[in-house]
Design a protein around this motif. Structure first.
Motif, PDB file in Angstrom:
ATOM      1  N   ARG A 188      -4.147  -8.633   4.839  1.00  0.00           N
ATOM      2  CA  ARG A 188      -5.469  -8.332   4.280  1.00  0.00           C
ATOM      3  C   ARG A 188      -5.386  -7.218   3.245  1.00  0.00           C
ATOM      4  NH1 ARG A 188      -9.831  -7.803   9.038  1.00  0.00           N
ATOM      5  NH2 ARG A 188     -11.188  -7.410   7.241  1.00  0.00           N
ATOM      6  N   LEU A 189      -4.501  -6.259   3.467  1.00  0.00           N
ATOM      7  CA  LEU A 189      -4.325  -5.193   2.477  1.00  0.00           C
ATOM      8  C   LEU A 189      -3.735  -5.743   1.186  1.00  0.00           C
ATOM      9  CD1 LEU A 189      -2.999  -2.353   4.808  1.00  0.00           C
ATOM     10  CD2 LEU A 189      -5.159  -2.330   3.551  1.00  0.00           C
ATOM     11  N   LEU A 190      -2.723  -6.587   1.303  1.00  0.00           N
ATOM     12  CA  LEU A 190      -2.123  -7.167   0.096  1.00  0.00           C
ATOM     13  C   LEU A 190      -3.142  -8.008  -0.670  1.00  0.00           C
ATOM     14  CD1 LEU A 190       1.405  -8.100   1.490  1.00  0.00           C
ATOM     15  CD2 LEU A 190       0.871  -6.307  -0.171  1.00  0.00           C
ATOM     16  N   ALA A 191      -3.989  -8.709   0.065  1.00  0.00           N
ATOM     17  CA  ALA A 191      -5.043  -9.494  -0.596  1.00  0.00           C
ATOM     18  C   ALA A 191      -6.028  -8.573  -1.312  1.00  0.00           C
ATOM     19  CB  ALA A 191      -5.771 -10.358   0.433  1.00  0.00           C
ATOM     20  N   LEU A 192      -6.323  -7.430  -0.688  1.00  0.00           N
ATOM     21  CA  LEU A 192      -7.215  -6.449  -1.305  1.00  0.00           C
ATOM     22  C   LEU A 192      -6.646  -5.954  -2.629  1.00  0.00           C
ATOM     23  CD1 LEU A 192      -9.548  -4.298  -1.283  1.00  0.00           C
ATOM     24  CD2 LEU A 192      -8.001  -2.848   0.052  1.00  0.00           C
ATOM     25  N   TYR A 193      -5.363  -5.565  -2.623  1.00  0.00           N
ATOM     26  CA  TYR A 193      -4.750  -5.048  -3.847  1.00  0.00           C
ATOM     27  C   TYR A 193      -4.711  -6.127  -4.932  1.00  0.00           C
ATOM     28  CZ  TYR A 193      -2.863  -1.912  -0.223  1.00  0.00           C
ATOM     29  OH  TYR A 193      -2.719  -1.068   0.861  1.00  0.00           O
ATOM     30  N   VAL A 209       2.203   1.217  -3.763  1.00  0.00           N
ATOM     31  CA  VAL A 209       1.559   0.848  -2.503  1.00  0.00           C
ATOM     32  C   VAL A 209       1.861  -0.610  -2.143  1.00  0.00           C
ATOM     33  CG1 VAL A 209      -0.680   0.464  -1.403  1.00  0.00           C
ATOM     34  CG2 VAL A 209      -0.243   2.590  -2.644  1.00  0.00           C
ATOM     35  N   VAL A 210       1.774  -1.499  -3.127  1.00  0.00           N
ATOM     36  CA  VAL A 210       2.061  -2.910  -2.872  1.00  0.00           C
ATOM     37  C   VAL A 210       3.495  -3.078  -2.387  1.00  0.00           C
ATOM     38  CG1 VAL A 210       2.348  -5.172  -3.965  1.00  0.00           C
ATOM     39  CG2 VAL A 210       0.331  -3.795  -4.470  1.00  0.00           C
ATOM     40  N   GLY A 211       4.424  -2.398  -3.037  1.00  0.00           N
ATOM     41  CA  GLY A 211       5.821  -2.477  -2.613  1.00  0.00           C
ATOM     42  C   GLY A 211       6.023  -1.971  -1.201  1.00  0.00           C
ATOM     43  N   PHE A 212       5.330  -0.893  -0.858  1.00  0.00           N
ATOM     44  CA  PHE A 212       5.444  -0.324   0.485  1.00  0.00           C
ATOM     45  C   PHE A 212       4.927  -1.300   1.543  1.00  0.00           C
ATOM     46  CE2 PHE A 212       3.365   2.115   3.930  1.00  0.00           C
ATOM     47  CZ  PHE A 212       4.479   2.743   4.461  1.00  0.00           C
ATOM     48  N   LYS A 281      -0.764  12.342  -5.510  1.00  0.00           N
ATOM     49  CA  LYS A 281       0.060  11.153  -5.269  1.00  0.00           C
ATOM     50  C   LYS A 281       0.872  11.252  -3.981  1.00  0.00           C
ATOM     51  CE  LYS A 281       4.038  12.565  -8.124  1.00  0.00           C
ATOM     52  NZ  LYS A 281       4.873  12.213  -9.295  1.00  0.00           N
ATOM     53  N   ASP A 282       1.077  12.462  -3.459  1.00  0.00           N
ATOM     54  CA  ASP A 282       1.851  12.602  -2.234  1.00  0.00           C
ATOM     55  C   ASP A 282       1.079  12.137  -1.006  1.00  0.00           C
ATOM     56  OD1 ASP A 282       0.282  14.825  -2.986  1.00  0.00           O
ATOM     57  OD2 ASP A 282       1.219  16.083  -1.472  1.00  0.00           O
ATOM     58  N   ILE A 283      -0.240  11.983  -1.110  1.00  0.00           N
ATOM     59  CA  ILE A 283      -1.014  11.499   0.030  1.00  0.00           C
ATOM     60  C   ILE A 283      -1.631  10.126  -0.273  1.00  0.00           C
ATOM     61  CG2 ILE A 283      -1.453  13.769   1.039  1.00  0.00           C
ATOM     62  CD1 ILE A 283      -4.225  13.727  -0.269  1.00  0.00           C
ATOM     63  N   ALA A 288      -4.510   4.703   0.703  1.00  0.00           N
ATOM     64  CA  ALA A 288      -4.484   3.337   0.183  1.00  0.00           C
ATOM     65  C   ALA A 288      -3.972   2.318   1.194  1.00  0.00           C
ATOM     66  CB  ALA A 288      -3.622   3.279  -1.076  1.00  0.00           C
ATOM     67  N   VAL A 289      -3.429   2.783   2.314  1.00  0.00           N
ATOM     68  CA  VAL A 289      -2.923   1.872   3.344  1.00  0.00           C
ATOM     69  C   VAL A 289      -3.632   2.122   4.680  1.00  0.00           C
ATOM     70  CG1 VAL A 289      -0.888   1.052   4.597  1.00  0.00           C
ATOM     71  CG2 VAL A 289      -0.679   1.761   2.196  1.00  0.00           C
ATOM     72  N   ILE A 290      -3.480   3.328   5.219  1.00  0.00           N
ATOM     73  CA  ILE A 290      -4.064   3.617   6.535  1.00  0.00           C
ATOM     74  C   ILE A 290      -5.586   3.551   6.486  1.00  0.00           C
ATOM     75  CG2 ILE A 290      -4.297   5.354   8.346  1.00  0.00           C
ATOM     76  CD1 ILE A 290      -1.526   6.389   7.581  1.00  0.00           C
ATOM     77  N   TRP A 291      -6.180   4.197   5.501  1.00  0.00           N
ATOM     78  CA  TRP A 291      -7.639   4.306   5.422  1.00  0.00           C
ATOM     79  C   TRP A 291      -8.327   2.942   5.316  1.00  0.00           C
ATOM     80  CZ3 TRP A 291     -11.719   6.285   6.982  1.00  0.00           C
ATOM     81  CH2 TRP A 291     -12.887   6.495   6.227  1.00  0.00           C
TER      82      TRP A 291
END
Length: 555
Positions: A188-193, A209-212, A281-283, A288-291
């Motif tokens: 669902r996250l990848l679809a969001l991005y 973020v997508v790569g991660f 950028k360090d957070i 962008a993932v957990i939240w």
């Protein structure tokens, strides 16, 4: 938007922007101030559009890092947080001339109670389960690290694995925890991005973020049992909530999510989802993932954009209190003023990229761009109106191609700045505005009003003639300054207010804050007879900073 989770509440007219909430383990440095000023410039701009704006900032007061700092100072974590907020974090907002609407503290009951309600529902819905975890942990980041994230130590730290952000050895932790089923949200996250590329900006951050996430997500350990400084888990008081799970929720708890008060519920419906989360950028991964995974699990709308800006660098390294490279905002503002601080950091560094602070560059830009370019322009125009028309704005004559050309620059400057703000590019907005500063200076240079004043028919009895060429030139320049006052009000509010006063614009067209930036460009809004006064210099010339005791060295 097509994506339901990004849909705004019906009828919402607000613009909601947040900074990260900052750790209270130390006082703020200019890296923190950079984020706050960017947030303030963006929200002031949206206010200048006459939008309903909410600007949130605050402090993150739980977690092991804060607890250890408090212990080192011989006080409780709450005493330490209270001291730092009162002595440093709230005062710096005044120092920066920030106009935030709220200041959230994660130790406030309005936050802690709503957080407990949020995680209880996730637990009841089966999104949280008990388990165990062992891995390398960075206390500075308050995060378990993946082995691939670590770097090898050198010198005295040879043989150790280091956090790449803090440059300190990680600690191996093993504990029984509660886990959030974050791995279930990878697709669902990848679809969001994919569907909403604006969700993570700039593009470089989105690609990271997508790569991660494509590497696969692990479930997230969201509790700690080895210390007690945090929000107790509602169903198991031997655990406290992981500080990031606690902190991220501030963006919603501050605007009423989870409150039983109808007024809070109404505010949440009007304000959420957030339009922009500004973060360093360090957070980025937390936001962008957990939240979004947390919000998906709770069935709540997602924020529209997480924008990760770059770092301020000192000697090629990220500015850090722990590395003794932090510079207090007051070290700069006490000399140059808050306007110059705001202008410099918003213009000199392309927003979204890293940038090095330079005392010499700030001094050079202050003198060339603010004192000579902008401030001197205002003084010259006011002085010529005072000298030739007794300080009363004259009626202009018919415009020529030169006036039409300057009007075109003003119109384009507004449009380009508006576009840049919507792209979260404040540096480009200021560049666009400065085309009008430069064009107005060039207009005066080419039109030579000081020579026109000596031409036959331009003066009578030692005073300028209404409707003459001199009057047209000076009125046109005053109109350009009126546009600049509005455009620069979000960036340099003190100087913009000074310029508005100099132009007599409050009595002529109303308060500066009430001017809609979208309709400011057309010339001819200042009526004839408006009182123009020279006033104090908007940006007075300053002594060489090399002669100032204690000035920061070049970064």
């Amino acid at each position: 938007m097509a994506h339901d989770e990004n849909a705004a509440p019906a009828g919402a007219q607000s613009f909601y922007l947040t900074t990260p909430i900052f750790y209270v383990n130390d006082a703020p440095h200019i890296g923190h101030a950079y984020t706050t000023v960017a947030a303030d410039v963006l929200t002031r701009w949206h206010r200048q559009r006459q939008e309903d704006v909410w600007f949130l900032t605050g402090t993150d007061e739980h977690g092991q890092k804060v607890m250890r700092t408090a212990e080192a100072h011989g006080v409780t974590p709450q005493e330490w947080a209270d001291r730092l907020v009162e002595s440093a974090w709230e005062p710096v907002l005044t120092t920066l001339d920030a106009r935030n609407d709220d200041f959230i503290r994660t130790t406030q009951p309005r936050h802690t109670e709503r957080v407990r309600s949020f995680i209880q529902k996730l637990y009841d819905d089966g999104e949280i389960y008990a388990g165990s975890y062992e891995g390398p942990y960075c206390v500075g980041c308050e995060e378990y690290k993946l082995p691939g994230d670590l770097v090898d130590g050198t010198g005295d730290l040879e043989g150790s694995k280091l956090c790449p952000v803090h440059g300190r050895p990680v600690e191996m932790l093993s504990e029984q925890n509660y886990f959030f089923r974050m791995s279930a949200y990878a697709d669902r996250l990848l679809a969001l991005y994919e569907e909403h590329p604006e969700f993570v900006q700039p593009a470089s951050a989105r690609n990271e973020v997508v790569g991660f996430v494509k590497q696969g997500l692990q479930d997230l350990s969201i509790s700690r049992s080895t210390f007690d400084w945090g929000i107790p888990i509602p169903w198991d008081s031997s655990h406290v909530l992981y500080v990031w799970f606690d902190a991220l929720l501030n963006y919603m708890t501050a605007v009423g999510q989870g409150s039983a008060d109808p007024a809070d519920a109404e505010k949440f419906a009007r304000t959420w989802p957030a339009d922009v989360h500004l973060v360093g950028k360090d957070i980025l991964r937390f936001h962008a993932v957990i939240w979004p995974a947390m919000l998906m699990a709770a069935g709540l709308p997602l924020p529209r954009t997480v924008f990760a800006h770059g770092w301020l660098l000192v000697g090629g390294e990220k500015m850090s209190k722990s590395k003794l490279t932090g510079i207090a905002p007051s070290q700069i503002i006490d000399h140059f003023g808050s306007d110059a601080f705001r202008y410099y950091f918003m213009r000199a560094i392309p927003f979204g990229q890293d940038g090095s602070f330079s005392w010499e560059d700030l001094s050079a830009r202050y003198n060339a761009e603010l004192a000579n370019g902008f401030g001197n322009l205002a003084s010259r125009v006011a002085a010529m109106i005072g000298k030739n028309f007794g300080g009363a704005l004259p009626a202009p004559g018919s415009p020529t191609d030169a006036e039409e050309a300057l009007q075109a620059v003003a119109t384009k400057a507004v449009a380009d700045a508006e576009d840049a703000i919507d792209r979260i590019a404040p540096h480009e907005a200021i560049n666009a505005i400065w085309t009008l500063v430069d064009a107005t200076n060039m207009y005066l240079t080419e039109q030579e009003p000081w020579k026109v004043a000596k031409l036959p028919g331009e003066t009578a009895g030692g005073a300028g003639v209404e409707g003459g060429r001199l009057a047209t030139i000076l009125v046109t320049a005053a109109e350009a300054l009126r546009v600049l006052a509005v455009l620069l009000n979000p960036v340099v509010p003190k100087a913009a207010t000074g310029l508005w006063t100099l132009l007599g614009a409050e009595a002529a067209v109303g308060p500066l804050d009430a001017q809609d930036v979208r309709t400011v460009a057309p010339f001819g809004q200042l009526p004839a007879g408006t009182t123009v006064t020279k006033g104090d210099a908007l940006f007075p010339r300053l002594e060489d900073p090399e002669e100032i005791p204690g000035a920061p060295t070049t970064a």
